[in-house]
Design a protein around this motif. Sequence first.
Motif, PDB file in Angstrom:
ATOM      1  N   UNK A   1       0.820  -1.187   0.000  1.00 37.21           N
ATOM      2  CA  UNK A   1       0.000   0.000   0.000  1.00 37.21           C
ATOM      3  C   UNK A   1       0.868   1.257   0.000  1.00 37.21           C
ATOM      4  N   UNK A   2       1.964   1.216   0.755  1.00 32.30           N
ATOM      5  CA  UNK A   2       2.866   2.370   0.764  1.00 32.30           C
ATOM      6  C   UNK A   2       3.471   2.563  -0.619  1.00 32.30           C
ATOM      7  N   UNK A   3       3.832   1.454  -1.272  1.00 35.72           N
ATOM      8  CA  UNK A   3       4.388   1.564  -2.627  1.00 35.72           C
ATOM      9  C   UNK A   3       3.394   2.234  -3.570  1.00 35.72           C
ATOM     10  N   UNK A   4       2.133   1.833  -3.493  1.00 38.25           N
ATOM     11  CA  UNK A   4       1.100   2.442  -4.342  1.00 38.25           C
ATOM     12  C   UNK A   4       0.964   3.925  -4.013  1.00 38.25           C
ATOM     13  N   UNK A   5       0.949   4.243  -2.726  1.00 36.63           N
ATOM     14  CA  UNK A   5       0.836   5.646  -2.319  1.00 36.63           C
ATOM     15  C   UNK A   5       2.036   6.453  -2.809  1.00 36.63           C
ATOM     16  N   UNK A   6       3.231   5.868  -2.740  1.00 37.40           N
ATOM     17  CA  UNK A   6       4.419   6.587  -3.204  1.00 37.40           C
ATOM     18  C   UNK A   6       4.405   6.788  -4.719  1.00 37.40           C
ATOM     19  N   UNK A   7       3.893   5.810  -5.467  1.00 41.55           N
ATOM     20  CA  UNK A   7       3.790   5.996  -6.927  1.00 41.55           C
ATOM     21  C   UNK A   7       2.889   7.187  -7.248  1.00 41.55           C
ATOM     22  N   UNK A   8       1.806   7.304  -6.505  1.00 42.17           N
ATOM     23  CA  UNK A   8       0.897   8.427  -6.749  1.00 42.17           C
ATOM     24  C   UNK A   8       1.462   9.733  -6.197  1.00 42.17           C
ATOM     25  N   UNK A   9       2.266   9.642  -5.166  1.00 41.20           N
ATOM     26  CA  UNK A   9       2.977  10.813  -4.660  1.00 41.20           C
ATOM     27  C   UNK A   9       3.874  11.361  -5.761  1.00 41.20           C
ATOM     28  N   UNK A  10       4.622  10.469  -6.408  1.00 44.70           N
ATOM     29  CA  UNK A  10       5.517  10.884  -7.483  1.00 44.70           C
ATOM     30  C   UNK A  10       4.754  11.402  -8.692  1.00 44.70           C
TER      31      UNK A  10
END
Length: 168
Positions: A1-10
């Motif tokens: 979930x953090x990875x998905x959130x970080x992709x959208x952060x970027x």
Amino acid sequence: MIDAAQRHLEAGDLTEMSSRDLAAEAGVSHTLVNYHFGSRDALVAAAIGARIAPHDVVSLARDATGTIQTPRLVQGLLAVWEDPILGAKLVETAREYAARGETSGAIAEYLQNVVFAPLVADFGVARGRRMVMTIIGFIYGRYILQVPTLASLSKEEVGKELLALLSA
């Protein structure tokens, strides 16, 4: 979930993503967001905290119209600086830059352009300056110097105080 959130952060669209969207992208039930993080906002804070990039904190503070929202800004600041590992790295880095004058100019210019200029653009010169002074004083007093009056406050207390000061 953090990875998905970080992709959208970027990608710059994390603020528009729901916890259901992020969970679906990660291939898990949306109920796990609350189970593991407590809330969507806490998941967002974890994604921010894992990055340690001031411009990301400012980016995530923007709403769908592109306007900086003060509660989101406070949440981002606290997510990064209150994290036991990331906060310690930031304190160490800040003390190191303060001790070595030759690099402080580059850091000051970076912060001016990616953090403080957006505050001035969104809130005007006078309020933007007050916000900058508040943020610098808060970070320096609570985390760098660890002034007891500030350091003894809980995360929730300091969040309320900082929000009140930045909203004025």
